[in-house]
Design a protein around this motif. Structure first.
Motif, short mmCIF file in Angstrom:
data_model
loop_
_atom_site.label_atom_id
_atom_site.label_comp_id
_atom_site.label_asym_id
_atom_site.label_seq_id
_atom_site.Cartn_x
_atom_site.Cartn_y
_atom_site.Cartn_z
N PRO A 287 0.83 -1.21 0.00
CA PRO A 287 0.00 0.00 0.00
C PRO A 287 0.86 1.26 0.00
O PRO A 287 1.90 1.31 0.66
CB PRO A 287 -0.81 -0.11 1.29
N ASP A 288 0.42 2.26 -0.78
CA ASP A 288 1.11 3.54 -0.75
C ASP A 288 0.60 4.35 0.44
O ASP A 288 -0.20 3.86 1.24
CB ASP A 288 0.95 4.29 -2.09
N GLU A 289 1.06 5.58 0.54
CA GLU A 289 0.73 6.43 1.68
C GLU A 289 -0.77 6.69 1.80
O GLU A 289 -1.26 7.06 2.86
CB GLU A 289 1.50 7.75 1.60
N ASN A 290 -1.54 6.42 0.74
CA ASN A 290 -3.00 6.59 0.76
C ASN A 290 -3.74 5.28 1.00
O ASN A 290 -4.96 5.25 1.02
CB ASN A 290 -3.48 7.21 -0.55
N GLY A 291 -3.01 4.18 1.10
CA GLY A 291 -3.62 2.88 1.30
C GLY A 291 -3.92 2.13 0.02
O GLY A 291 -4.44 1.02 0.06
N ASP A 292 -3.60 2.71 -1.14
CA ASP A 292 -3.82 2.04 -2.43
C ASP A 292 -2.69 1.06 -2.70
O ASP A 292 -1.52 1.43 -2.59
CB ASP A 292 -3.89 3.07 -3.56
N LEU A 293 -3.05 -0.17 -3.07
CA LEU A 293 -2.03 -1.16 -3.38
C LEU A 293 -1.31 -0.78 -4.68
O LEU A 293 -1.95 -0.48 -5.69
CB LEU A 293 -2.63 -2.56 -3.52
N ARG A 294 0.03 -0.82 -4.63
CA ARG A 294 0.85 -0.46 -5.78
C ARG A 294 1.88 -1.55 -6.00
O ARG A 294 2.59 -1.94 -5.09
CB ARG A 294 1.57 0.87 -5.54
N ARG A 295 1.99 -2.01 -7.21
CA ARG A 295 2.98 -3.03 -7.59
C ARG A 295 4.20 -2.28 -8.14
O ARG A 295 4.07 -1.34 -8.92
CB ARG A 295 2.38 -3.95 -8.63
N LEU A 296 5.40 -2.71 -7.72
CA LEU A 296 6.62 -2.03 -8.15
C LEU A 296 6.72 -1.95 -9.67
O LEU A 296 7.10 -0.91 -10.22
CB LEU A 296 7.86 -2.70 -7.57
N SER A 297 6.39 -3.03 -10.35
CA SER A 297 6.51 -3.03 -11.81
C SER A 297 5.57 -2.02 -12.46
O SER A 297 5.90 -1.44 -13.50
CB SER A 297 6.24 -4.43 -12.38
N GLU A 298 4.41 -1.79 -11.86
CA GLU A 298 3.48 -0.81 -12.41
C GLU A 298 3.99 0.61 -12.21
O GLU A 298 3.80 1.47 -13.08
CB GLU A 298 2.10 -0.98 -11.78
N ILE A 299 4.63 0.85 -11.08
CA ILE A 299 5.21 2.17 -10.85
C ILE A 299 6.37 2.39 -11.81
O ILE A 299 6.50 3.45 -12.41
CB ILE A 299 5.69 2.31 -9.39
N GLN A 300 7.20 1.38 -11.99
CA GLN A 300 8.39 1.51 -12.83
C GLN A 300 8.06 1.65 -14.31
O GLN A 300 8.68 2.45 -15.00
CB GLN A 300 9.32 0.32 -12.63
N GLY A 301 7.10 0.89 -14.80
CA GLY A 301 6.85 0.88 -16.24
C GLY A 301 8.10 0.43 -16.98
O GLY A 301 8.74 -0.54 -16.57
N ASP A 302 8.48 1.14 -18.03
CA ASP A 302 9.68 0.81 -18.81
C ASP A 302 10.88 1.65 -18.41
O ASP A 302 11.91 1.61 -19.08
CB ASP A 302 9.41 1.00 -20.31
N ASP A 303 10.75 2.41 -17.35
CA ASP A 303 11.81 3.34 -16.94
C ASP A 303 12.81 2.70 -15.98
O ASP A 303 12.55 1.63 -15.42
CB ASP A 303 11.20 4.57 -16.26
N ALA A 304 13.91 3.40 -15.77
CA ALA A 304 14.83 3.04 -14.68
C ALA A 304 14.15 3.45 -13.37
O ALA A 304 13.20 4.26 -13.37
CB ALA A 304 16.14 3.79 -14.84
N MET A 305 14.60 2.88 -12.27
CA MET A 305 13.99 3.23 -10.97
C MET A 305 15.05 3.21 -9.89
O MET A 305 15.95 2.36 -9.90
CB MET A 305 12.86 2.26 -10.62
N VAL A 306 14.93 4.15 -8.96
CA VAL A 306 15.73 4.14 -7.74
C VAL A 306 14.77 3.77 -6.62
O VAL A 306 13.77 4.46 -6.39
CB VAL A 306 16.40 5.51 -7.48
N LEU A 307 15.08 2.66 -5.96
CA LEU A 307 14.24 2.14 -4.88
C LEU A 307 15.00 2.25 -3.57
O LEU A 307 16.08 1.67 -3.42
CB LEU A 307 13.87 0.69 -5.16
N MET A 308 14.43 2.99 -2.64
CA MET A 308 15.04 3.14 -1.32
C MET A 308 14.28 2.29 -0.32
O MET A 308 13.09 2.49 -0.10
CB MET A 308 15.03 4.61 -0.90
N LEU A 309 14.97 1.32 0.25
CA LEU A 309 14.41 0.48 1.30
C LEU A 309 14.85 1.11 2.61
O LEU A 309 15.98 0.92 3.06
CB LEU A 309 14.92 -0.96 1.15
N GLY A 310 13.96 1.90 3.19
CA GLY A 310 14.33 2.73 4.33
C GLY A 310 14.35 2.00 5.65
O GLY A 310 13.74 0.95 5.83
#
Length: 182
Positions: free
Chosen positions: A17-40
């Motif tokens: 879930p994102d900060e609003n409670g909506d489920l988000r899949r990493l691949s959907e956020i990334q699409g075809d782009d590069a991504m920087v993922l911070m595991l805090g």
């Protein structure tokens, strides 16, 4: 030692879930782009807050650079949203309240007996969630600066984007072929 955080491997496609409670899949956020993922490490950590603030300028660059930015925290929605708001961040923050990411990657911080802290990692991901570079930020200086990420992404895109230099014969030929096909 973490599991599955090796360059060349594919990161699991976590759905959180994102900060609003909506489920988000990493691949959907990334699409075809590069991504920087911070595991805090977690909302409680002043080093985490500082690093997220340092990434504000990087996020501005990401919009014009075909790059996504995501933070995952081992916190509930309230604390995840609180860190996002207090740092002024605008990119997605995902809540790993059930510690799925932490357990799957074996990155629990065993030295913190008061929180379900994660050993912080920053991942540079090629399209398809392919790990290109890994930073371990247990010590603050282990976390990448925006300028280190700039160099990492420059290297990644140079290797993966055939038109990184649009003046090569191959890039020009591909462009001309796309005009014929259109």
């Amino acid at each position: 030692m973490s599991k599955g955080l090796t360059p060349g491997e594919t990161l699991p496609d976590f759905e959180l879930p994102d900060e609003n409670g909506d489920l988000r899949r990493l691949s959907e956020i990334q699409g075809d782009d590069a991504m920087v993922l911070m595991l805090g490490r977690g909302e409680h950590c002043p080093r985490e807050r500082q690093h997220q603030r340092e990434m504000l300028k990087f996020y501005e660059w990401s919009h014009v650079a075909f790059t996504k930015l995501v933070t995952i925290l081992p916190n509930d929605l309230h604390d995840t949203s609180r860190l996002r708001i207090t740092t002024g961040a605008a990119w997605p923050f995902l809540a790993d309240e059930d510690l799925e990411v932490q357990r799957t990657l074996d990155i629990r911080e065993y030295t913190d007996t008061h929180h379900d802290a994660t050993v912080p990692h920053t991942l540079v991901l090629a399209a398809g969630l392919v790990i290109d570079k890994v930073y371990v930020g247990f010590w603050f200086w282990g976390r990448p600066s925006p300028y280190q990420l700039w160099a990492d992404l420059q290297d990644l895109l140079r290797r993966t984007q055939p038109d990184f230099d649009p003046l090569t014969a191959e890039a020009k030929a591909a462009w001309e072929m796309s005009l014929v096909e259109a």
